[in-house]
Structure formats: structure tokens, C-alpha cells
Design a protein around this motif. Structure first.
Motif, PDB file in Angstrom:
ATOM      1  N   ALA A 113      -7.019 -59.396  -9.578  1.00 39.73           N
ATOM      2  CA  ALA A 113      -7.294 -58.646  -8.350  1.00 39.73           C
ATOM      3  C   ALA A 113      -7.375 -59.575  -7.141  1.00 39.73           C
ATOM      4  N   LEU A 114      -8.050 -60.709  -7.317  1.00 42.61           N
ATOM      5  CA  LEU A 114      -8.231 -61.648  -6.208  1.00 42.61           C
ATOM      6  C   LEU A 114      -6.909 -62.279  -5.761  1.00 42.61           C
ATOM      7  N   HIS A 115      -5.912 -62.228  -6.616  1.00 39.76           N
ATOM      8  CA  HIS A 115      -4.601 -62.764  -6.245  1.00 39.76           C
ATOM      9  C   HIS A 115      -3.598 -61.652  -5.957  1.00 39.76           C
ATOM     10  N   GLY A 116      -4.124 -60.430  -5.687  1.00 43.24           N
ATOM     11  CA  GLY A 116      -3.288 -59.350  -5.194  1.00 43.24           C
ATOM     12  C   GLY A 116      -2.446 -58.641  -6.224  1.00 43.24           C
ATOM     13  N   ARG A 117      -2.850 -58.720  -7.509  1.00 38.29           N
ATOM     14  CA  ARG A 117      -2.027 -58.118  -8.554  1.00 38.29           C
ATOM     15  C   ARG A 117      -2.695 -56.933  -9.246  1.00 38.29           C
ATOM     16  N   MET A 118      -3.703 -56.340  -8.601  1.00 36.59           N
ATOM     17  CA  MET A 118      -4.382 -55.177  -9.175  1.00 36.59           C
ATOM     18  C   MET A 118      -4.538 -54.073  -8.135  1.00 36.59           C
ATOM     19  N   GLY A 119      -3.509 -53.911  -7.305  1.00 36.36           N
ATOM     20  CA  GLY A 119      -3.559 -52.865  -6.302  1.00 36.36           C
ATOM     21  C   GLY A 119      -4.720 -53.043  -5.338  1.00 36.36           C
ATOM     22  N   ASP A 120      -5.475 -51.958  -5.121  1.00 40.75           N
ATOM     23  CA  ASP A 120      -6.566 -52.013  -4.146  1.00 40.75           C
ATOM     24  C   ASP A 120      -7.923 -52.314  -4.781  1.00 40.75           C
ATOM     25  N   LEU A 121      -7.929 -52.809  -6.036  1.00 35.41           N
ATOM     26  CA  LEU A 121      -9.205 -53.081  -6.702  1.00 35.41           C
ATOM     27  C   LEU A 121     -10.068 -54.045  -5.903  1.00 35.41           C
ATOM     28  N   THR A 122      -9.460 -55.081  -5.330  1.00 33.42           N
ATOM     29  CA  THR A 122     -10.240 -56.076  -4.588  1.00 33.42           C
ATOM     30  C   THR A 122     -10.965 -55.466  -3.394  1.00 33.42           C
ATOM     31  N   ASP A 123     -10.460 -54.349  -2.877  1.00 36.31           N
ATOM     32  CA  ASP A 123     -11.109 -53.716  -1.733  1.00 36.31           C
ATOM     33  C   ASP A 123     -12.483 -53.150  -2.086  1.00 36.31           C
ATOM     34  N   SER A 124     -12.748 -52.938  -3.365  1.00 32.97           N
ATOM     35  CA  SER A 124     -14.033 -52.397  -3.796  1.00 32.97           C
ATOM     36  C   SER A 124     -15.005 -53.523  -4.119  1.00 32.97           C
ATOM     37  N   ALA A 125     -15.977 -53.740  -3.238  1.00 35.05           N
ATOM     38  CA  ALA A 125     -16.980 -54.776  -3.494  1.00 35.05           C
ATOM     39  C   ALA A 125     -17.774 -54.467  -4.756  1.00 35.05           C
ATOM     40  N   TYR A 126     -18.073 -53.191  -4.967  1.00 39.05           N
ATOM     41  CA  TYR A 126     -18.831 -52.805  -6.159  1.00 39.05           C
ATOM     42  C   TYR A 126     -17.989 -52.974  -7.425  1.00 39.05           C
ATOM     43  N   GLY A 127     -16.714 -52.634  -7.351  1.00 38.03           N
ATOM     44  CA  GLY A 127     -15.841 -52.797  -8.502  1.00 38.03           C
ATOM     45  C   GLY A 127     -15.707 -54.255  -8.911  1.00 38.03           C
ATOM     46  N   MET A 128     -15.491 -55.129  -7.931  1.00 34.30           N
ATOM     47  CA  MET A 128     -15.364 -56.559  -8.225  1.00 34.30           C
ATOM     48  C   MET A 128     -16.679 -57.120  -8.759  1.00 34.30           C
ATOM     49  N   ALA A 129     -17.794 -56.723  -8.157  1.00 34.95           N
ATOM     50  CA  ALA A 129     -19.099 -57.202  -8.618  1.00 34.95           C
ATOM     51  C   ALA A 129     -19.356 -56.784 -10.054  1.00 34.95           C
ATOM     52  N   THR A 130     -18.931 -55.590 -10.416  1.00 35.47           N
ATOM     53  CA  THR A 130     -19.136 -55.106 -11.778  1.00 35.47           C
ATOM     54  C   THR A 130     -18.307 -55.911 -12.769  1.00 35.47           C
ATOM     55  N   LEU A 131     -17.075 -56.255 -12.416  1.00 34.06           N
ATOM     56  CA  LEU A 131     -16.256 -57.094 -13.301  1.00 34.06           C
ATOM     57  C   LEU A 131     -16.909 -58.451 -13.528  1.00 34.06           C
ATOM     58  N   PHE A 132     -17.403 -59.077 -12.459  1.00 31.17           N
ATOM     59  CA  PHE A 132     -18.060 -60.379 -12.613  1.00 31.17           C
ATOM     60  C   PHE A 132     -19.338 -60.260 -13.438  1.00 31.17           C
ATOM     61  N   ALA A 133     -20.066 -59.151 -13.271  1.00 33.52           N
ATOM     62  CA  ALA A 133     -21.282 -58.932 -14.055  1.00 33.52           C
ATOM     63  C   ALA A 133     -20.951 -58.763 -15.535  1.00 33.52           C
ATOM     64  N   LEU A 134     -19.892 -58.019 -15.838  1.00 29.73           N
ATOM     65  CA  LEU A 134     -19.494 -57.811 -17.227  1.00 29.73           C
ATOM     66  C   LEU A 134     -19.002 -59.107 -17.869  1.00 29.73           C
ATOM     67  N   ASP A 135     -18.401 -59.974 -17.070  1.00 30.31           N
ATOM     68  CA  ASP A 135     -18.025 -61.302 -17.567  1.00 30.31           C
ATOM     69  C   ASP A 135     -19.277 -62.025 -18.064  1.00 30.31           C
ATOM     70  N   ARG A 136     -20.345 -62.013 -17.294  1.00 31.71           N
ATOM     71  CA  ARG A 136     -21.583 -62.684 -17.715  1.00 31.71           C
ATOM     72  C   ARG A 136     -22.204 -61.994 -18.933  1.00 31.71           C
ATOM     73  N   HIS A 137     -22.139 -60.670 -18.952  1.00 29.08           N
ATOM     74  CA  HIS A 137     -22.695 -59.944 -20.096  1.00 29.08           C
ATOM     75  C   HIS A 137     -21.985 -60.347 -21.391  1.00 29.08           C
ATOM     76  N   GLY A 138     -20.702 -60.669 -21.289  1.00 30.28           N
ATOM     77  CA  GLY A 138     -19.955 -61.109 -22.460  1.00 30.28           C
ATOM     78  C   GLY A 138     -20.410 -62.448 -23.000  1.00 30.28           C
ATOM     79  N   ALA A 139     -21.170 -63.204 -22.208  1.00 32.04           N
ATOM     80  CA  ALA A 139     -21.690 -64.512 -22.630  1.00 32.04           C
ATOM     81  C   ALA A 139     -23.170 -64.438 -22.983  1.00 32.04           C
ATOM     82  N   LEU A 140     -23.676 -63.233 -23.262  1.00 33.61           N
ATOM     83  CA  LEU A 140     -25.115 -63.032 -23.457  1.00 33.61           C
ATOM     84  C   LEU A 140     -25.676 -63.909 -24.575  1.00 33.61           C
ATOM     85  N   GLU A 141     -24.926 -64.032 -25.668  1.00 29.83           N
ATOM     86  CA  GLU A 141     -25.415 -64.850 -26.788  1.00 29.83           C
ATOM     87  C   GLU A 141     -25.613 -66.297 -26.359  1.00 29.83           C
TER      88      GLU A 141
END
Length: 203
Positions: free
Chosen positions: A46-74
Motif C-alpha cells: 500500500a505504501l508503494h502505491g500498489r493497493m489502490g486507495d488503502l493507504t488513504d485510510s489511516a485506520y486501515g493502515m494502522a490496523t495492518l501494522f497492529a496485526l503485524d505486531r499481534h503476529g509476533a505475540l509469542e
């Protein structure tokens, strides 16, 4: 025990992590985990312009980054000292800067520490590097390494300046846990010593 190293792109986070690992034994984890996390990879696309208008959503991007961290919970909950290159405060600072809304930091805290159950850090360290200097470092890094092309966030100087201001606000109020602020002229070895002394005081 988690220590998160925070700052805008080009602030010197990697340099401080190296200085710390020369002095103490610790595991190191950098977010976003672009090599292993599907959520981080989607955010990168998304940050490199390959996911349409996803980057325009601050909440959408924040959720992706949050889920990345959740995947490292262990790994985040494992025993021992863990040094993080970016953590939840990064999401809080960038999201609030994008939305021009200080209240967004609370939304991020509730999402990541609340709903996703991420552990709070014992210490957060802000590298308070001026946006102009950080931008120059990011440009040099990009010129030296073709794989480090700056993304939409990194190339937006206004966003970087607003994010730096949000970081200072978070540090001033000890958002979610204690903070140490390192001045731009402070030697990384000296900052590392300050961090180690703080950790010794809470054991």
C-alpha cells in the motif's frame, strides 16, 4: 522485558540498537516485519502505491501494522530482554499525525494493548531527531541501497514533522510507560548507558 526504540524514519534507531547490543545481551525485533508478516507486506504494498486507495485510510493502515505486531505475540511475551525497533507508539504517532487528531493515540492504545493484548514496554526511548536531518539520512540510505526506496510516509516531509511532534507529546506524558528522550547530538553509546541504568533501577 521490552524496550522500544522510537523515532521518525532516519532518526537513528538501528544505530542505537547496535550500541545497546554491544553492551547487553538482548533479542532484537524490528517492526514492521516485512520479510515474514503478511500484514506488514500488505502495508508495504500500500505504501508503494500498489493497493489502490488503502493507504488513504489511516485506520486501515494502522490496523495492518497492529496485526503485524499481534503476529509476533509469542516473541513479545518471551522471557528475557527484547529490544524493539518501533512498537505501538509508532502507530500512535503516525496515525495521530495523519488524522491531525491527538485522540487517535488512545484509539491505537485500545486496539493494540487492549483488544490485541500486546504487552506494554518497560521503557520507550525517543530519538528526538529533527525531521530535516532524518529526511537527509533517509535520502542517503535510499541512494546507497536500491531496496530501501522511501515509501509514501517516508517521502512526506510534512507527515514526518507532524509525527515527530506527536512523538514528543507522547514522551512528555509518559504514554503507556516510562520514556527516555535522547537529544540529536547525544552519542548512541551514552543513550545506551542511560537505558541500561534505567533497566537496572527497575529490576
Amino acid at each position: 522485558m521490552i524496550v522500544s526504540i522510537e523515532g521518525i524514519d532516519g532518526a537513528g534507531k538501528n544505530t542505537l540498537v547496535r550500541a545497546l547490543t554491544e553492551k547487553i545481551e538482548a533479542q532484537v525485533l524490528a517492526f514492521p516485519r516485512y520479510e515474514t508478516s503478511i500484514h506488514a507486506q500488505l502495508a508495504n504494498e500500500a505504501l508503494h502505491g500498489r493497493m489502490g486507495d488503502l493507504t488513504d485510510s489511516a485506520y486501515g493502515m494502522a490496523t495492518l501494522f497492529a496485526l503485524d505486531r499481534h503476529g509476533a505475540l509469542e516473541q513479545l511475551n518471551a522471557p528475557g530482554l527484547l529490544l524493539l525497533d518501533r512498537y505501538v507508539a509508532s502507530n500512535a504517532a503516525y496515525t495521530a499525525a495523519r488524522l491531525l487528531d491527538d485522540a487517535a493515540t488512545q484509539w491505537v492504545a485500545e486496539l493494540e494493548f487492549g483488544r490485541l493484548g500486546l504487552p506494554r514496554p518497560a521503557l520507550q526511548v525517543l530519538l528526538d531527531t529533527p525531521a530535516e536531518l532524518a529526511q537527509e539520512r533517509a535520502k542517503r540510505r535510499e541512494a546507497l541501497d536500491a531496496a530501501r526506496t522511501r515509501d509514501r510516509y517516508e517521502s512526506d516531509s510534512g507527515l514526518q514533522e507532524r509525527t515527530a511532534a506527536q512523538y514528543r507529546r507522547l514522551a512528555a506524558q509518559n504514554w503507556q510507560s516510562p520514556w527516555i528522550v535522547a537529544a540529536p547530538e547525544e552519542d548512541p553509546g551514552q543513550v545506551a548507558t542511560r537505558i541500561i541504568e534505567f533497566l537496572g533501577s527497575i529490576k
